[in-house]
Design a protein around this motif. Structure first.
Motif, PDB file in Angstrom:
ATOM      1  N   PHE A  27      84.976 -28.427 187.640  1.00  0.00           N
ATOM      2  CA  PHE A  27      83.938 -29.054 186.900  1.00  0.00           C
ATOM      3  C   PHE A  27      84.330 -28.997 185.405  1.00  0.00           C
ATOM      4  O   PHE A  27      83.679 -29.782 184.355  1.00  0.00           O
ATOM      5  CB  PHE A  27      82.747 -28.165 186.848  1.00  0.00           C
ATOM      6  N   GLY A  28      85.509 -28.076 184.930  1.00  0.00           N
ATOM      7  CA  GLY A  28      85.852 -27.989 183.567  1.00  0.00           C
ATOM      8  C   GLY A  28      85.128 -27.820 182.653  1.00  0.00           C
ATOM      9  O   GLY A  28      85.043 -28.083 181.223  1.00  0.00           O
ATOM     10  N   ASP A  29      84.112 -26.656 183.014  1.00  0.00           N
ATOM     11  CA  ASP A  29      83.205 -26.146 182.199  1.00  0.00           C
ATOM     12  C   ASP A  29      83.205 -24.508 182.103  1.00  0.00           C
ATOM     13  O   ASP A  29      83.846 -23.879 182.839  1.00  0.00           O
ATOM     14  CB  ASP A  29      81.706 -26.598 182.070  1.00  0.00           C
ATOM     15  N   ASN A  30      82.032 -24.050 181.283  1.00  0.00           N
ATOM     16  CA  ASN A  30      82.001 -22.425 181.129  1.00  0.00           C
ATOM     17  C   ASN A  30      83.433 -21.795 180.808  1.00  0.00           C
ATOM     18  O   ASN A  30      84.103 -22.205 179.961  1.00  0.00           O
ATOM     19  CB  ASN A  30      81.471 -22.041 182.417  1.00  0.00           C
ATOM     20  N   ARG A  31      83.934 -21.125 181.688  1.00  0.00           N
ATOM     21  CA  ARG A  31      85.327 -20.220 181.381  1.00  0.00           C
ATOM     22  C   ARG A  31      86.341 -21.275 181.193  1.00  0.00           C
ATOM     23  O   ARG A  31      87.321 -20.982 180.870  1.00  0.00           O
ATOM     24  CB  ARG A  31      85.222 -18.978 181.921  1.00  0.00           C
ATOM     25  N   GLU A  32      86.223 -22.332 181.926  1.00  0.00           N
ATOM     26  CA  GLU A  32      87.245 -23.314 182.139  1.00  0.00           C
ATOM     27  C   GLU A  32      87.149 -24.478 181.330  1.00  0.00           C
ATOM     28  O   GLU A  32      87.850 -25.460 181.374  1.00  0.00           O
ATOM     29  CB  GLU A  32      87.457 -23.852 183.728  1.00  0.00           C
ATOM     30  N   ARG A  33      86.180 -24.261 180.266  1.00  0.00           N
ATOM     31  CA  ARG A  33      86.231 -25.403 179.149  1.00  0.00           C
ATOM     32  C   ARG A  33      87.213 -25.210 178.266  1.00  0.00           C
ATOM     33  O   ARG A  33      87.504 -24.303 177.771  1.00  0.00           O
ATOM     34  CB  ARG A  33      84.922 -25.127 178.620  1.00  0.00           C
ATOM     35  N   HIS A  34      87.716 -26.621 177.948  1.00  0.00           N
ATOM     36  CA  HIS A  34      88.865 -26.559 177.176  1.00  0.00           C
ATOM     37  C   HIS A  34      88.301 -27.468 175.904  1.00  0.00           C
ATOM     38  O   HIS A  34      87.801 -28.592 175.987  1.00  0.00           O
ATOM     39  CB  HIS A  34      89.918 -26.874 177.553  1.00  0.00           C
ATOM     40  N   GLY A  35      88.824 -26.943 174.633  1.00  0.00           N
ATOM     41  CA  GLY A  35      88.488 -27.920 173.620  1.00  0.00           C
ATOM     42  C   GLY A  35      87.078 -27.543 173.032  1.00  0.00           C
ATOM     43  O   GLY A  35      86.204 -27.073 173.667  1.00  0.00           O
ATOM     44  N   MET A  52      70.671 -30.964 187.478  1.00  0.00           N
ATOM     45  CA  MET A  52      71.226 -29.729 187.297  1.00  0.00           C
ATOM     46  C   MET A  52      71.480 -28.723 188.439  1.00  0.00           C
ATOM     47  O   MET A  52      72.517 -28.219 188.399  1.00  0.00           O
ATOM     48  CB  MET A  52      70.366 -29.011 186.284  1.00  0.00           C
ATOM     49  N   MET A  53      70.436 -28.787 189.496  1.00  0.00           N
ATOM     50  CA  MET A  53      70.607 -28.030 190.519  1.00  0.00           C
ATOM     51  C   MET A  53      72.067 -28.627 191.501  1.00  0.00           C
ATOM     52  O   MET A  53      72.422 -27.754 192.201  1.00  0.00           O
ATOM     53  CB  MET A  53      69.275 -28.042 191.413  1.00  0.00           C
ATOM     54  N   LEU A  54      71.943 -29.719 191.537  1.00  0.00           N
ATOM     55  CA  LEU A  54      73.201 -30.365 192.474  1.00  0.00           C
ATOM     56  C   LEU A  54      74.509 -30.363 191.881  1.00  0.00           C
ATOM     57  O   LEU A  54      75.598 -30.495 192.693  1.00  0.00           O
ATOM     58  CB  LEU A  54      72.682 -31.824 192.605  1.00  0.00           C
ATOM     59  N   THR A  55      74.597 -30.072 190.492  1.00  0.00           N
ATOM     60  CA  THR A  55      75.831 -30.143 189.686  1.00  0.00           C
ATOM     61  C   THR A  55      76.289 -28.906 189.322  1.00  0.00           C
ATOM     62  O   THR A  55      77.369 -28.464 189.037  1.00  0.00           O
ATOM     63  CB  THR A  55      76.004 -31.292 188.687  1.00  0.00           C
ATOM     64  N   GLY A  56      75.215 -28.205 189.009  1.00  0.00           N
ATOM     65  CA  GLY A  56      75.624 -26.822 188.205  1.00  0.00           C
ATOM     66  C   GLY A  56      75.751 -27.079 186.760  1.00  0.00           C
ATOM     67  O   GLY A  56      76.270 -26.070 185.993  1.00  0.00           O
ATOM     68  N   ASP A  57      75.862 -28.365 186.295  1.00  0.00           N
ATOM     69  CA  ASP A  57      75.967 -28.534 184.792  1.00  0.00           C
ATOM     70  C   ASP A  57      75.007 -27.978 183.773  1.00  0.00           C
ATOM     71  O   ASP A  57      73.757 -27.935 184.274  1.00  0.00           O
ATOM     72  CB  ASP A  57      76.098 -30.159 184.719  1.00  0.00           C
ATOM     73  N   SER A  58      75.143 -27.803 182.776  1.00  0.00           N
ATOM     74  CA  SER A  58      74.463 -27.095 181.831  1.00  0.00           C
ATOM     75  C   SER A  58      73.922 -28.354 180.694  1.00  0.00           C
ATOM     76  O   SER A  58      74.633 -29.501 180.491  1.00  0.00           O
ATOM     77  CB  SER A  58      75.214 -26.249 180.908  1.00  0.00           C
ATOM     78  N   LEU A  59      72.828 -27.869 179.906  1.00  0.00           N
ATOM     79  CA  LEU A  59      72.464 -28.739 179.166  1.00  0.00           C
ATOM     80  C   LEU A  59      73.053 -28.257 177.690  1.00  0.00           C
ATOM     81  O   LEU A  59      73.142 -27.082 177.374  1.00  0.00           O
ATOM     82  CB  LEU A  59      71.015 -28.801 179.081  1.00  0.00           C
ATOM     83  N   THR A  60      73.261 -29.185 176.628  1.00  0.00           N
ATOM     84  CA  THR A  60      73.716 -29.026 175.474  1.00  0.00           C
ATOM     85  C   THR A  60      72.249 -28.624 174.682  1.00  0.00           C
ATOM     86  O   THR A  60      71.109 -28.789 175.157  1.00  0.00           O
ATOM     87  CB  THR A  60      74.161 -30.306 174.772  1.00  0.00           C
ATOM     88  N   GLY A  61      72.442 -28.181 173.631  1.00  0.00           N
ATOM     89  CA  GLY A  61      71.073 -27.664 172.759  1.00  0.00           C
ATOM     90  C   GLY A  61      70.518 -28.935 172.435  1.00  0.00           C
ATOM     91  O   GLY A  61      69.141 -28.897 172.488  1.00  0.00           O
ATOM     92  N   ARG A  62      70.994 -30.081 172.054  1.00  0.00           N
ATOM     93  CA  ARG A  62      70.278 -31.249 171.869  1.00  0.00           C
ATOM     94  C   ARG A  62      69.658 -31.824 173.133  1.00  0.00           C
ATOM     95  O   ARG A  62      68.405 -32.337 172.996  1.00  0.00           O
ATOM     96  CB  ARG A  62      71.223 -32.279 171.317  1.00  0.00           C
ATOM     97  N   GLU A  63      70.126 -31.645 174.226  1.00  0.00           N
ATOM     98  CA  GLU A  63      69.505 -32.187 175.311  1.00  0.00           C
ATOM     99  C   GLU A  63      68.191 -31.163 175.807  1.00  0.00           C
ATOM    100  O   GLU A  63      67.199 -31.566 176.528  1.00  0.00           O
ATOM    101  CB  GLU A  63      70.513 -31.852 176.663  1.00  0.00           C
ATOM    102  N   ALA A  64      68.611 -29.932 175.703  1.00  0.00           N
ATOM    103  CA  ALA A  64      67.339 -29.160 175.654  1.00  0.00           C
ATOM    104  C   ALA A  64      66.478 -29.411 174.960  1.00  0.00           C
ATOM    105  O   ALA A  64      65.159 -29.097 175.331  1.00  0.00           O
ATOM    106  CB  ALA A  64      67.869 -27.531 175.417  1.00  0.00           C
TER     107      ALA A  64
END
Length: 276
Positions: free
Chosen positions: A268-276, A164-176
């Motif tokens: 990264f295609g996520d957060n405010r740039e997430r589509h779909g 997470m620290m090296l990518t900035g990617d987030s966890l889904t609820g299920r992953e959390a």
């Protein structure tokens, strides 16, 4: 109950105080004015003999997307933190410790975005229940620094927190839930009832006993070093913010916040740039 501008406070069940972050148009961004109201409400509930447990949630489609970078976070702090190098990350971690040190349990009810400062706030709670649509993470590592409150290694381990620290990617609820960050993950339409059910069970235990139960868990974590480790992490957070890349990003934030955040996340295609 005092009147508030940025939060809502209600009592959905006997012994339960529920605090709702109420800036949905800003994705419940955490300004210092909102934080001040939230801490005031938490501390008032902790003093109220009729309250046994508190719930913290967000209005609208998100829990909180993080600190309000459009506001001046250097002023209107809800409590004093000694100044100097690293004042802001130390202030943030002190806020989390204030929540840990409340006598009564606090439950985080998380849906939608729970990012950066929002994630720090959620994990400062004693219990964390999430919906399947939750996205929990700290994308700030892509452009500025590690978290102010470096809780991930303590809660999900070295390998997962490192990713997470090296990518900035987030966890889904299920992953959390699977990784141990959240107590439980359910569909969004079941989240509120789940939290109310847990709160009702907690409220059946006398408050004078419950405060000892809460401290028992915290003290064991403290013996293992969690409080010292998180406070030590504030210095590395501040060092990260002083790097040339971080300073360049902060300059772009000051010029155009939305554009700066979009530029950070576009690849990264996520957060405010997430589509779909």
């Amino acid at each position: 109950m005092a009147a508030f501008k940025y939060i809502l406070v209600d009592e959905p069940a006997a012994g339960v105080c529920r605090i709702t972050l109420n800036r949905p148009e800003k994705r419940n961004a955490l300004s210092n004015m909102l934080r001040g109201e939230m801490f005031a409400a938490l501390e008032a509930a902790d003093r109220d003999p009729d309250v046994r447990v508190m719930i913290l949630r967000g209005a609208g489609v998100n829990f909180s997307a993080g600190y309000d970078l459009s506001s001046d976070l250097s002023v209107d702090h809800p409590f004093h933190t000694a100044g100097g190098f690293g004042q802001w990350p130390r202030h943030v971690t002190e806020g989390c410790m204030r929540m840990w040190d409340l006598a009564k349990p606090v439950i985080a009810q998380v849906h939608g975005y729970c990012l950066a400062g929002g994630s720090e706030l959620a994990v400062a709670c004693d219990l964390l229940y999430v919906s399947e649509d939750a996205r929990i993470g700290h994308p700030v590592v892509r452009a500025i620094s590690p978290p102010d409150n470096q809780f991930y290694p303590w809660l999900i381990g070295m390998r997962r927190s490192m990713e997470m620290m090296l990518t900035g990617d987030s966890l889904t609820g299920r992953e959390a839930e699977a990784f141990g960050l959240a107590n439980r993950c359910v569909p969004l339409d079941e989240l509120e009832q789940l939290v109310l059910d847990v709160a009702a069970r907690i409220a059946m235990v006398p408050a004078d006993i419950q405060q000892i139960n809460k401290r028992a868990v915290h003290r064991q974590m403290e013996v293992m070093g969690i409080r010292t480790g998180i406070r030590a992490g504030t210095e590395t957070q501040m060092l990260g913010a002083l790097t040339p890349s971080a300073q360049e990003h902060l300059a772009s934030v000051a010029t155009n916040l939305n554009q700066a955040l979009s530029d950070r996340d576009r690849r990264f295609g996520d957060n405010r740039e997430r589509h779909g």
